[in-house]
Design a protein around this motif. Structure first.
Motif, PDB file in Angstrom:
ATOM      1  N   GLU A 114     -12.872  28.981  19.582  1.00 37.61           N
ATOM      2  CA  GLU A 114     -11.472  29.083  19.985  1.00 37.61           C
ATOM      3  C   GLU A 114     -10.634  28.014  19.299  1.00 37.61           C
ATOM      4  OE1 GLU A 114     -10.215  28.082  24.104  1.00 37.61           O
ATOM      5  OE2 GLU A 114      -9.576  30.176  24.174  1.00 37.61           O
ATOM      6  N   GLY A 115     -11.186  26.801  19.199  1.00 35.34           N
ATOM      7  CA  GLY A 115     -10.478  25.723  18.515  1.00 35.34           C
ATOM      8  C   GLY A 115     -10.269  26.028  17.041  1.00 35.34           C
ATOM      9  N   GLU A 123       0.798  25.729  13.357  1.00 36.79           N
ATOM     10  CA  GLU A 123       2.005  25.643  12.548  1.00 36.79           C
ATOM     11  C   GLU A 123       2.665  24.274  12.627  1.00 36.79           C
ATOM     12  OE1 GLU A 123       4.500  28.792  13.862  1.00 36.79           O
ATOM     13  OE2 GLU A 123       3.281  30.384  12.944  1.00 36.79           O
ATOM     14  N   THR A 124       2.231  23.427  13.549  1.00 33.04           N
ATOM     15  CA  THR A 124       2.801  22.092  13.683  1.00 33.04           C
ATOM     16  C   THR A 124       1.681  21.060  13.687  1.00 33.04           C
ATOM     17  OG1 THR A 124       2.717  21.963  16.117  1.00 33.04           O
ATOM     18  CG2 THR A 124       4.621  23.087  15.131  1.00 33.04           C
ATOM     19  N   ASP A 125       2.035  19.788  13.475  1.00 28.30           N
ATOM     20  CA  ASP A 125       1.036  18.719  13.462  1.00 28.30           C
ATOM     21  C   ASP A 125       0.341  18.584  14.809  1.00 28.30           C
ATOM     22  OD1 ASP A 125       1.265  18.024  10.853  1.00 28.30           O
ATOM     23  OD2 ASP A 125       2.674  16.390  11.162  1.00 28.30           O
ATOM     24  N   GLU A 126       1.110  18.708  15.907  1.00 25.36           N
ATOM     25  CA  GLU A 126       0.513  18.561  17.232  1.00 25.36           C
ATOM     26  C   GLU A 126      -0.474  19.691  17.501  1.00 25.36           C
ATOM     27  OE1 GLU A 126      -0.198  16.180  20.350  1.00 25.36           O
ATOM     28  OE2 GLU A 126       1.210  15.796  18.706  1.00 25.36           O
ATOM     29  N   GLN A 127      -0.127  20.914  17.102  1.00 30.81           N
ATOM     30  CA  GLN A 127      -1.062  22.029  17.241  1.00 30.81           C
ATOM     31  C   GLN A 127      -2.317  21.775  16.417  1.00 30.81           C
ATOM     32  OE1 GLN A 127       1.602  25.251  16.045  1.00 30.81           O
ATOM     33  NE2 GLN A 127       1.387  26.178  18.062  1.00 30.81           N
ATOM     34  N   ARG A 128      -2.131  21.255  15.207  1.00 28.22           N
ATOM     35  CA  ARG A 128      -3.275  20.987  14.337  1.00 28.22           C
ATOM     36  C   ARG A 128      -4.200  19.947  14.958  1.00 28.22           C
ATOM     37  NH1 ARG A 128      -4.325  16.908  11.393  1.00 28.22           N
ATOM     38  NH2 ARG A 128      -2.200  16.099  11.528  1.00 28.22           N
ATOM     39  N   GLY A 133      -9.388  18.870  17.392  1.00 25.67           N
ATOM     40  CA  GLY A 133     -10.230  18.235  18.398  1.00 25.67           C
ATOM     41  C   GLY A 133     -11.133  19.243  19.094  1.00 25.67           C
ATOM     42  N   ALA A 134     -10.562  20.412  19.426  1.00 28.43           N
ATOM     43  CA  ALA A 134     -11.358  21.465  20.073  1.00 28.43           C
ATOM     44  C   ALA A 134     -12.428  21.992  19.124  1.00 28.43           C
ATOM     45  CB  ALA A 134     -10.442  22.600  20.534  1.00 28.43           C
ATOM     46  N   ALA A 135     -12.065  22.180  17.853  1.00 24.55           N
ATOM     47  CA  ALA A 135     -13.036  22.686  16.874  1.00 24.55           C
ATOM     48  C   ALA A 135     -14.164  21.696  16.638  1.00 24.55           C
ATOM     49  CB  ALA A 135     -12.327  22.999  15.555  1.00 24.55           C
ATOM     50  N   ASP A 248       9.806  23.324  14.840  1.00 21.20           N
ATOM     51  CA  ASP A 248       8.830  22.236  14.910  1.00 21.20           C
ATOM     52  C   ASP A 248       9.613  20.966  15.212  1.00 21.20           C
ATOM     53  OD1 ASP A 248       7.030  20.205  14.561  1.00 21.20           O
ATOM     54  OD2 ASP A 248       6.337  20.825  12.590  1.00 21.20           O
ATOM     55  N   LEU A 249       9.572  20.534  16.472  1.00 23.15           N
ATOM     56  CA  LEU A 249      10.311  19.350  16.889  1.00 23.15           C
ATOM     57  C   LEU A 249       9.319  18.249  17.242  1.00 23.15           C
ATOM     58  CD1 LEU A 249      13.156  20.861  19.144  1.00 23.15           C
ATOM     59  CD2 LEU A 249      13.210  20.300  16.705  1.00 23.15           C
ATOM     60  N   GLY A 250       9.204  17.282  16.369  1.00 21.23           N
ATOM     61  CA  GLY A 250       8.289  16.172  16.608  1.00 21.23           C
ATOM     62  C   GLY A 250       6.839  16.608  16.681  1.00 21.23           C
ATOM     63  N   GLY A 251       6.487  17.683  15.983  1.00 19.56           N
ATOM     64  CA  GLY A 251       5.117  18.169  16.006  1.00 19.56           C
ATOM     65  C   GLY A 251       4.837  19.173  17.107  1.00 19.56           C
ATOM     66  N   LEU A 252       5.796  19.368  18.015  1.00 21.38           N
ATOM     67  CA  LEU A 252       5.608  20.319  19.103  1.00 21.38           C
ATOM     68  C   LEU A 252       6.180  21.679  18.720  1.00 21.38           C
ATOM     69  CD1 LEU A 252       6.548  18.125  22.206  1.00 21.38           C
ATOM     70  CD2 LEU A 252       4.266  18.851  21.504  1.00 21.38           C
ATOM     71  N   PRO A 253       5.456  22.758  19.016  1.00 18.59           N
ATOM     72  CA  PRO A 253       5.984  24.096  18.717  1.00 18.59           C
ATOM     73  C   PRO A 253       7.030  24.499  19.748  1.00 18.59           C
ATOM     74  CG  PRO A 253       3.838  24.284  19.760  1.00 18.59           C
ATOM     75  CD  PRO A 253       4.092  22.807  19.591  1.00 18.59           C
ATOM     76  N   ILE A 254       8.195  24.887  19.297  1.00 18.50           N
ATOM     77  CA  ILE A 254       9.301  25.268  20.170  1.00 18.50           C
ATOM     78  C   ILE A 254       9.768  26.672  19.799  1.00 18.50           C
ATOM     79  CG2 ILE A 254      11.625  24.687  20.993  1.00 18.50           C
ATOM     80  CD1 ILE A 254       9.632  22.555  21.711  1.00 18.50           C
TER      81      ILE A 254
END
Length: 303
Positions: A114-115, A123-128, A133-135, A248-254
């Protein structure tokens, strides 16, 4: 078909870089080789690139794997895939098949699969960061820690049941088990309260911009998007439907949503837009109300 090209220290022929297993038909594993990729029938050269042979079980799927690093032109890839498809037993992999093979071989568990999917879709740094980490097994490690704590609680309870009437067991074993079980329950409740974190991180935080007509909702959306995503005019009711923009606001997907202005209307089309805006507000993670200061001052002066 692959032919090794004699060139510098990177490329070498099969005879120069054969596998240590003694098989002259295989290149040295886990080493890049400069190669010419040729058609399996006509022997026409299709491209020149790099090949890496991963010998089982030291590969992603734990199977023997050959990677070709070629140029990414559409015609090149099409011709290489067509040539490979003519070889006996070769076919295109199904979507996710390599990951499935790695899972079946025990290389990955479901949390890592899943990770990996989330990492590919990031699509964003925070998502990555979250997906990587999960992967790498972060979620698996957290779940395993919970499992070990449950086993420890069971062990204490079973010790009391089996040996409670002897002097070998401390009298506070049951209390220790109870305290650890309560702490474990609190931890699980925290996970359940945070159940939407993964969903929000994958799909994005849904921010719905609402307000009266001509309050500046579309202008705010354009400013956030740094482009003319929404039409802005002085005419009230220009926006009739929900307009979504991924940010992409500060790495968070919006997911920012512009909506129709909220007002009483007899226009059938605009009325549908108003109802959709109200529903979007109810479904929003964040509902952002935009108010026109001049309009507020005007109302205050005439109130």
């Amino acid at each position: 078909m692959i032919r090794h090209t004699r060139a510098s220290s990177v490329g070498q022929t099969y005879s120069e870089g054969t596998s240590k297993t003694g098989d002259a038909n295989l290149p040295t594993p886990w080493k890049m080789h400069l190669v010419s990729v040729v058609d399996s029938e006509s022997e026409e050269m299709l491209d020149e690139g790099l090949s890496v042979y991963f010998k089982a079980p030291k590969s992603f799927t734990t199977e023997d794997v050959l990677e070709l690093h070629v140029h990414s032109g559409r015609a090149i890839l099409s011709s290489i895939l067509h040539s490979i498809s003519k070889l006996p037993g070769c076919r295109l992999a199904a979507p996710g098949e390599f990951t499935r093979r790695a899972f079946d071989a025990g290389r990955m568990d479901l949390t890592q699969v899943e990770g990996l999917r989330d990492l590919i879709d990031a699509e964003t740094d925070e998502q990555r960061r979250w997906a990587l980490g999960a992967a790498k097994g972060a979620v698996r490690d957290e779940v395993e820690a919970l499992r070990q704590e449950i086993i420890a609680c069971l062990m204490l309870c079973e010790a009391e049941i089996d040996f409670g009437d002897t002097e070998e067991i401390d009298g506070d074993v049951v209390h220790r088990a109870k305290d650890r079980a309560i702490a474990l329950t609190d931890t699980l409740k925290e996970y359940l309260r945070d159940s939407r974190k993964g969903e929000i991180m994958r799909s994005g935080i849904r921010v719905v911009i609402f307000g009266e007509p001509n309050a500046g909702k579309s202008s705010l959306l354009n400013w956030l998007a740094q482009r003319q995503a929404a039409i802005v005019t002085p005419v009230p009711g220009t926006t009739r439907d929900i307009l979504e923009v991924a940010l992409d606001l500060g790495g968070l997907p919006i997911i920012a949503c512009d909506t129709a202005g909220l007002r009483e209307t007899h226009d059938a089309v605009e009325l549908i837009g108003v109802e959709r805006a109200k529903e979007a507000i109810r479904q929003a993670d964040i509902a952002l109300c935009v108010v026109s200061i001049p309009e507020l001052e005007h109302r205050y002066q005439h109130s």
